[in-house]
Design a protein around this motif. Sequence first.
Motif, PDB file in Angstrom:
ATOM      1  N   LEU A 138     -14.850   5.419  -1.844  1.00  0.00           N
ATOM      2  CA  LEU A 138     -14.047   4.584  -0.948  1.00  0.00           C
ATOM      3  C   LEU A 138     -14.612   4.810   0.444  1.00  0.00           C
ATOM      4  O   LEU A 138     -14.811   5.960   0.845  1.00  0.00           O
ATOM      5  CB  LEU A 138     -12.589   5.010  -1.024  1.00  0.00           C
ATOM      6  CG  LEU A 138     -11.611   4.082  -0.309  1.00  0.00           C
ATOM      7  CD1 LEU A 138     -10.397   3.861  -1.189  1.00  0.00           C
ATOM      8  CD2 LEU A 138     -11.178   4.624   1.015  1.00  0.00           C
ATOM      9  N   ALA A 188     -14.587  -0.310  -1.589  1.00  0.00           N
ATOM     10  CA  ALA A 188     -14.556   0.659  -2.688  1.00  0.00           C
ATOM     11  C   ALA A 188     -15.273   0.075  -3.891  1.00  0.00           C
ATOM     12  O   ALA A 188     -15.350  -1.152  -4.038  1.00  0.00           O
ATOM     13  CB  ALA A 188     -13.110   0.980  -3.057  1.00  0.00           C
ATOM     14  N   GLU A 233      -6.744   2.732   4.964  1.00  0.00           N
ATOM     15  CA  GLU A 233      -7.507   3.528   3.995  1.00  0.00           C
ATOM     16  C   GLU A 233      -6.573   4.083   2.915  1.00  0.00           C
ATOM     17  O   GLU A 233      -6.854   3.973   1.714  1.00  0.00           O
ATOM     18  CB  GLU A 233      -8.222   4.671   4.730  1.00  0.00           C
ATOM     19  CG  GLU A 233      -9.002   5.569   3.787  1.00  0.00           C
ATOM     20  CD  GLU A 233      -9.505   6.848   4.477  1.00  0.00           C
ATOM     21  OE1 GLU A 233      -9.274   6.989   5.702  1.00  0.00           O
ATOM     22  OE2 GLU A 233     -10.106   7.676   3.797  1.00  0.00           O
ATOM     23  N   GLU A 234      -5.491   4.657   3.338  1.00  0.00           N
ATOM     24  CA  GLU A 234      -4.549   5.255   2.388  1.00  0.00           C
ATOM     25  C   GLU A 234      -3.937   4.193   1.475  1.00  0.00           C
ATOM     26  O   GLU A 234      -3.756   4.410   0.270  1.00  0.00           O
ATOM     27  CB  GLU A 234      -3.432   5.993   3.145  1.00  0.00           C
ATOM     28  CG  GLU A 234      -3.739   7.440   3.423  1.00  0.00           C
ATOM     29  CD  GLU A 234      -4.459   8.141   2.275  1.00  0.00           C
ATOM     30  OE1 GLU A 234      -5.591   8.614   2.527  1.00  0.00           O
ATOM     31  OE2 GLU A 234      -3.940   8.183   1.136  1.00  0.00           O
ATOM     32  N   GLN A 285      -5.355   3.111  -7.342  1.00  0.00           N
ATOM     33  CA  GLN A 285      -4.890   4.014  -8.415  1.00  0.00           C
ATOM     34  C   GLN A 285      -4.122   3.241  -9.490  1.00  0.00           C
ATOM     35  O   GLN A 285      -4.036   3.656 -10.635  1.00  0.00           O
ATOM     36  CB  GLN A 285      -4.001   5.120  -7.841  1.00  0.00           C
ATOM     37  CG  GLN A 285      -4.813   6.189  -7.127  1.00  0.00           C
ATOM     38  CD  GLN A 285      -3.953   7.139  -6.303  1.00  0.00           C
ATOM     39  OE1 GLN A 285      -2.721   7.060  -6.318  1.00  0.00           O
ATOM     40  NE2 GLN A 285      -4.609   8.018  -5.574  1.00  0.00           N
ATOM     41  N   ARG A 326      -6.515   3.174  -1.103  1.00  0.00           N
ATOM     42  CA  ARG A 326      -6.678   4.249  -2.081  1.00  0.00           C
ATOM     43  C   ARG A 326      -5.520   4.232  -3.082  1.00  0.00           C
ATOM     44  O   ARG A 326      -5.708   4.293  -4.290  1.00  0.00           O
ATOM     45  CB  ARG A 326      -6.729   5.602  -1.368  1.00  0.00           C
ATOM     46  CG  ARG A 326      -7.166   6.754  -2.285  1.00  0.00           C
ATOM     47  CD  ARG A 326      -6.954   8.125  -1.656  1.00  0.00           C
ATOM     48  NE  ARG A 326      -7.397   8.226  -0.282  1.00  0.00           N
ATOM     49  CZ  ARG A 326      -8.676   8.389   0.088  1.00  0.00           C
ATOM     50  NH1 ARG A 326      -9.614   8.437  -0.828  1.00  0.00           N
ATOM     51  NH2 ARG A 326      -8.983   8.466   1.354  1.00  0.00           N
ATOM     52  N   ARG A 327      -4.320   4.116  -2.543  1.00  0.00           N
ATOM     53  CA  ARG A 327      -3.127   4.142  -3.406  1.00  0.00           C
ATOM     54  C   ARG A 327      -3.102   2.916  -4.325  1.00  0.00           C
ATOM     55  O   ARG A 327      -2.819   3.021  -5.530  1.00  0.00           O
ATOM     56  CB  ARG A 327      -1.867   4.182  -2.508  1.00  0.00           C
ATOM     57  CG  ARG A 327      -0.569   4.261  -3.240  1.00  0.00           C
ATOM     58  CD  ARG A 327      -0.459   5.565  -4.062  1.00  0.00           C
ATOM     59  NE  ARG A 327       0.614   5.471  -5.046  1.00  0.00           N
ATOM     60  CZ  ARG A 327       0.499   4.927  -6.248  1.00  0.00           C
ATOM     61  NH1 ARG A 327      -0.666   4.426  -6.660  1.00  0.00           N
ATOM     62  NH2 ARG A 327       1.528   4.872  -7.075  1.00  0.00           N
ATOM     63  N   GLY A 357     -10.641  11.571  -2.983  1.00  0.00           N
ATOM     64  CA  GLY A 357      -9.987  12.211  -1.853  1.00  0.00           C
ATOM     65  C   GLY A 357     -10.875  13.163  -1.077  1.00  0.00           C
ATOM     66  O   GLY A 357     -10.504  13.636  -0.001  1.00  0.00           O
TER      67      GLY A 357
END
Length: 594
Positions: A207, A168, A139-140, A147, A143-144, A221
Amino acid sequence: MCGIVGYVGCKEAQPILVNCLKRLEYRGYDSCGLAFLGDGLQVYKDVVRIGELEKILPPNGGRVGIGHTRWATHGRPSKVNAHPHVDCRGEIAVVHNGIISNFLALRERLVSEGHHFFSETDTEVLPHLIEKYYRGNLEEAVRRALQDVEGSYAVAVIHRNSGELIAARHESPLLIGLGDGEKFLASDAPALVDYSDRVVYLEDGDLVVMHGEGLKISNQGREVVRKEHHLEWTAKNVGKAGYEHFMLKEIHEQPGVIEEMVGESVSTIEPSVNLEVFIDRTVDGILLLACGTSYYAAMVGQQVLEEIARLPVRVELASEFSYSRTVVGRTLAIAISQSGETADTNRALKKARDLGCRTMAITNVRDSTVTRIAEQSFYTKAGPEIGVAATKSFTAQLIAFYLIALSLAEVDAGTFRHMTQELRLLPSKVQRVLDSEKVIAGHGRRLSGYESVFYVGRGISYPMALEGALKIKEIAYIHAEGYAAGELKHGPFALLREKFPVVALTLRDDTYEAMLSNIKEIKARESPVLALAEEGDQEIAKYVDYVLPLPQTDRLFAPVVISVALQLLAYFAARSRGCPIDTPRNLAKSVTVE
Ligand code: F6R
């Protein structure tokens, strides 16, 4: 265009995902692929139909997987360009819809950091970015990675060390189907009809982490809750119901669609029209934005609104409006899009919004992207349209225009009553056109022997000439052009000869005499002419080779009757030529790229 599916749960993912992908075939694709978490990560993809890919899939007990149908944008259709794409170690698989606009810069950077790329696609940067940021938490890492990304995306990601599916969205649709101990993912609702009627539509920036038992959605977030909806589209209404093609079935559904739309809005007690949308009639004008067939509906809408509502209306091709066009005065901008996902239309509506216009959408798909841009939405009730060529969704758009115009009508009570009466009569008139299918089939077969054809009309028939030409072009692969009849002699006449037929739309309205003159001019150049004319018109047969009689209809409402006949004409021409009617080559059901 591209389609995404995903599954995580207690059952074997493979047959479910294959079936979901088959439900998306109608959208048009050139290659397809699947990835499963079974014994490690397994990826299968190729430039084949899903049915063929299915034959080479080995048994796989995996309970997590993702799938994709690709419609090439960045990179030609090829096995290596097909999705899913994987990272250097073959541990992460990604499917993606949309366009990553900064992919070249990202790719250069990743290559300089030691990543190896195999495809020409923008998508391939995603698994590499996720690989770069992965520290044991998928997940992280997703997400990163996102970006760093500019553009639009709906993505689904799996990792060999994780039993979850991460998805997402940003400016590309994605929804989740809810089941007992299982979750489904799809870019389009029809993919899910065999499995779930409880869905959650993701919003831009969402997400989601999906497990069989749970679902966690976050945006920027922060954890968020998205409303559960009941899916109205069912396996029954996305089937062929015994028809040879979806297109034919959808053509035949038109009387019911019109009846439902008119019945819901036109009062039977007093002559009035009530809509779910509120339109401020004090605006200085209306701007209609659309592409393709929806643009032709808007051209009809322009005449209907100007004549019934007495408001100035401008129509723009959405794909052109984005370039150096502006608006003057207080304007209501209406985007017309059956899918609600057409990138050019959505971009044009955003531009109109940024220019200070009030905004509205006319669309057939609930919660589609256009409805998120517009302040309010008028939903046509066409139901799922699977054939790539727009048919019932087009007539539903026309009905939307009649209803909107009548809700704003500036006409006397007698005219208003006559118009609502005409609307109510449309289903039976359309049914009469359908009943003459055999006769139309004969004309379609004859047209199928030609390589080129002109469609001509004047006034409200002119947009129908454009629509008739588009329909036969896209499904029968016959070169066709629609013209305002008066324009033929300004150049196109040079092409007329015995082998170049003309379809003439001749209503007995104020255009009739001029149409007869044009037809005589065409006949003098030896082109065969098929006239779509009103029943009882004795005159027309003297001048043309063939007449296709249509029920008499008030001029403003005639486009509905004409369009159904033109759809059947194109359908039977295509059938004679053995064309893949529901999935014409190179085309997609919704055009999500500019
Ligand atoms: C033709 C056809 C297309 C669409 C066009 C816009 O039969 O379907 O020309 O009308 O791609 O699509 P929507 O209405 O989804 O915006």
